[in-house]
Scaffold this motif. Structure first.
Motif, mmCIF file in Angstrom:
data_model
loop_
_atom_site.group_PDB
_atom_site.id
_atom_site.type_symbol
_atom_site.label_atom_id
_atom_site.label_comp_id
_atom_site.label_asym_id
_atom_site.label_seq_id
_atom_site.Cartn_x
_atom_site.Cartn_y
_atom_site.Cartn_z
ATOM 1 N N LEU A 343 0.055 -9.139 -14.999
ATOM 2 C CA LEU A 343 -0.108 -8.304 -16.542
ATOM 3 C C LEU A 343 -1.923 -8.950 -16.575
ATOM 4 N N TYR A 344 -2.051 -10.085 -16.204
ATOM 5 C CA TYR A 344 -3.815 -10.723 -16.964
ATOM 6 C C TYR A 344 -4.929 -10.481 -15.672
ATOM 7 N N ASN A 348 -7.370 -8.095 -16.553
ATOM 8 C CA ASN A 348 -8.797 -8.248 -16.643
ATOM 9 C C ASN A 348 -9.294 -7.429 -15.192
ATOM 10 N N LYS A 349 -8.396 -6.546 -14.338
ATOM 11 C CA LYS A 349 -9.345 -5.822 -13.531
ATOM 12 C C LYS A 349 -9.439 -4.468 -14.510
ATOM 13 N N ILE A 350 -8.999 -4.124 -15.535
ATOM 14 C CA ILE A 350 -9.543 -3.027 -16.255
ATOM 15 C C ILE A 350 -10.059 -2.899 -17.121
ATOM 16 N N ILE A 405 -5.292 0.438 -24.024
ATOM 17 C CA ILE A 405 -4.853 0.192 -23.188
ATOM 18 C C ILE A 405 -3.955 -1.273 -23.501
ATOM 19 N N ILE A 406 -2.356 -1.125 -23.774
ATOM 20 C CA ILE A 406 -2.243 -2.277 -24.606
ATOM 21 C C ILE A 406 -0.570 -2.806 -23.712
ATOM 22 N N LEU A 407 -1.327 -4.030 -23.662
ATOM 23 C CA LEU A 407 -0.384 -4.912 -23.172
ATOM 24 C C LEU A 407 1.351 -5.493 -23.555
ATOM 25 N N GLY A 427 -0.695 9.248 -25.091
ATOM 26 C CA GLY A 427 -2.244 9.300 -24.455
ATOM 27 C C GLY A 427 -2.932 7.592 -24.369
ATOM 28 N N ARG A 428 -1.743 6.523 -24.407
ATOM 29 C CA ARG A 428 -2.129 5.149 -24.640
ATOM 30 C C ARG A 428 -1.615 5.008 -22.775
ATOM 31 N N LEU A 429 -2.316 3.490 -22.391
ATOM 32 C CA LEU A 429 -1.666 2.863 -21.452
ATOM 33 C C LEU A 429 -1.065 1.845 -21.515
ATOM 34 N N ILE A 430 0.488 1.786 -21.669
ATOM 35 C CA ILE A 430 0.968 0.649 -21.271
ATOM 36 C C ILE A 430 1.424 -0.296 -20.088
ATOM 37 N N LEU A 431 1.249 -1.337 -20.432
ATOM 38 C CA LEU A 431 1.534 -2.499 -18.906
ATOM 39 C C LEU A 431 2.514 -3.168 -19.864
ATOM 40 N N SER A 432 3.311 -3.489 -19.313
ATOM 41 C CA SER A 432 4.663 -4.050 -20.238
ATOM 42 C C SER A 432 5.182 -4.777 -18.193
ATOM 43 N N THR A 433 6.501 -6.328 -19.222
ATOM 44 C CA THR A 433 6.791 -6.420 -18.085
ATOM 45 C C THR A 433 8.320 -6.504 -18.063
#
Length: 582
Positions: A343-344, A348-350, A405-407, A427-433
């Protein structure tokens, strides 16, 4: 920050090679490219125990016999090989350990009023003047490899010679009536400080991710987790347990008088020119407090998706999914499978000055803001369940912060999942585990939380499942030809002519384990139209898994087998980390 005997300056990540002796020379003489530096940086991060010259030789950039002449030509002073050298103890007293570490130098010989030293930067006049001023002798410099000087310092100074753990323990036990000494006082005595520092030093130099301190009836067991495997390293006498435990609690700002409840703390130190963050957790047990120390090496963290270990096809498709502006991208796997690192690296990529990125973490493990903070656009937020600042509550609050974007550190429950879905739908991009065994089982896990299928298919765009496998030590791995039946079982018939198989052997570089470092194995499940329809029809897990195999994306086992065929790891490692039914 807790001050320790190891504290010294650490170069920023972006300039580490400018402070590295060989890299700096090769760069200034035009013998190395920026892309090669990036590759060297990754190899160094992935295996900090391997020296820079070893990496350069393995990459065929330089030969071992070229190093002496290259250093002599550049610095215009004679080269000295420190292997097998002997140093008079009197010299070590004249030339203090802190000076040796600060200037990466070590004394070789004393003649009248002149000391010959081996130093990594003999052309630095200011450094030579400073050393001469401090020790009061004239200086004659010779050039030596940084790694050779560091090894000599470890060998001849306190941690490796006079202050070994056994010696420290003997001195501690010889102290008058330990039990009668005030616990706060003994925790801050030089001898117990040396013991704790020595164990933390050994953990870092061994590249351990965790230190387990386990009290038993008659002793205290010390174990290190290295490359995902626990190894017993030390057994300390029971008599020193109160002082030893209290020292760690003092360093991490934990209440030493409270032994009935679990506590958490943090220690920050600089060891071996690496900034280390130790996360300390205590747990009451029958024979005293068990302590687990998480070792977070700030200097070795990988911030690039290119270096996570993706197969080219998986990486290309995953990075394509990152271009979407809304939806949920999940990284799945058990604890310790590298999900947070992925995720980190993804963030960092985006990241971009045009995006507002907020992370919700428990705990915040690494600093994502590198370089100019005004350009990063990243805000990291610490979850605190003690004041009811949970993932769900934090996610609600950050939606009012206009994020792109929300992690979310982890989706654990229905409430957090529902808020994440609603955020994705607006319309949000969510990144999670999420803690699941593979990509497909993540679908059933979310449905079992009580999420409606139509909400899942409308929000989740892809699921990346992963594991970490140990990589074979490049110094000692040995090639072999596996039996034909094994090749057939691996389904590698088309690769048998070009595949190279290796097995672990063991050497000093890898602690005789045969493995050094880890890499990821991945599977990417894209929620396409076929998968959406199956989810809406509430098909069984077996049906979903069968459908996932038709998208031409390799699963984790297939990914692992390809690494085996490339000589990167072994089939035993793949089977160790993957359940039998995957």
């Amino acid at each position: 920050m807790t001050q320790t005997p190891f504290s010294n300056h650490i170069p920023e990540r972006s300039e580490w090679y400018m402070a590295n002796q060989l890299i700096n020379i090769l760069l200034k003489t035009g013998k190395i490219s920026e892309s090669q530096i990036a590759d060297i940086t990754f190899k160094k991060q992935n295996n900090p125990k391997e020296s820079t010259e070893e990496i350069l030789m393995r990459m065929k950039i330089i030969e071992e016999n070229e190093i002496p002449s290259m250093l002599e030509e550049y610095y215009k002073v004679p080269y000295i090989n420190l292997n097998g050298i002997k140093i008079n103890e009197k010299l070590l007293k004249i030339f203090p350990e802190n000076i040796a570490k600060k200037y990466t130098a070590i004394p070789i010989e004393l003649k009248e009023n002149e000391i010959t030293i081996a130093i990594s930067s003999p052309n630095d006049i200011n450094t030579l003047d400073s050393i001469q001023y401090i020790i009061g002798y004239a200086i004659k410099p010779l050039v030596a490899l940084e790694s050779g000087i560091s090894k000599a310092i470890e060998k001849f100074y306190s941690l490796k010679k006079n202050d070994t753990k056994k010696t420290i323990v003997k001195q501690l036990l010889a102290s008058e009536n330990i039990a009668s000494i005030n616990i706060k006082d003994i925790a801050n005595t030089p001898i117990i400080i040396k013991l704790v520092d020595a164990i933390l030093y050994e953990a870092v130099s061994s590249n351990a991710s965790d230190v387990h301190i386990e009290p038993q009836v008659n002793s205290i067991f010390i174990r290190f987790r290295i490359d995902g495997i626990l190894h017993a390293v030390e057994s300390l006498p029971k008599d020193i347990q109160p002082a030893f435990t209290s020292r760690i609690k003092v360093m991490s700002n934990i209440d030493i008088t409270e032994k009935r409840i679990p506590q958490d703390g943090q220690i920050q130190m600089s060891i071996l020119n690496r900034f280390i963050d130790f996360r300390v957790s205590t747990l009451p047990s029958k024979h005293g407090e068990k302590i687990v120390i998480r070792v977070l090496d700030k200097s070795s963290f990988i911030f690039d998706t290119h270096h996570l270990g993706f197969l080219p096809l998986v990486q290309a498709k995953y990075e394509e999914m990152l271009t979407t502006t809304s939806g949920i991208i999940l990284v799945a796997g058990p604890t310790g499978s590298g999900k947070t690192s992925t995720l980190y690296a993804t963030v960092n990529k985006i990241k971009s000055p045009s995006k507002n990125i907020i992370t919700l973490e428990d705990p915040i493990e690494y600093d994502l803001i590198l370089g100019d903070t005004q350009e990063s656009g990243i805000i990291q937020t610490q979850i605190n369940t003690k004041i009811d600042f949970t993932f769900a509550n934090a996610l609600r609050s950050c939606l009012r912060q206009d994020p792109d974007i929300i992690l979310v550190g982890e989706i654990r429950d229905k409430e957090t999942c529902e808020i994440a879905i609603n955020a994705a739908l607006i319309g949000r991009l969510i990144l999670s585990t999420i803690h699941t065994t593979d990509a497909v089982s993540t679908i059933t896990r979310i449905l079992n939380m009580g999420i409606e299928p139509y909400l899942l298919v409308s929000s989740v765009t892809c699921i990346l499942a992963q594991r970490l496998v140990r990589t074979l030590c490049g110094h000692c791995k040995e090639s072999y030809n596996p039996p034909k039946k094994i090749l057939e079982n691996l389904n590698l018939k088309s690769l048998t002519d070009e595949a190279r198989f290796y097995r672990p052997k063991g050497c000093d570089h890898c602690g005789n384990t045969g493995y050094s470092g880890r890499t990821g194995i991945f599977e990417l499940l894209i929620i396409d139209e076929i998968m959406r329809s199956l989810i809406l029809e509430k098909e069984k897990l077996s049906v979903l898994r069968e459908a996932s195999q038709k998208n031409n994306m390799p699963n984790m086992k297939q990914n692992g087998i390809q690494l085996v065929a490339q000589g990167i790891t072994t089939m035993a490692e793949i089977m160790r980390v993957l359940p039998a039914d995957i």
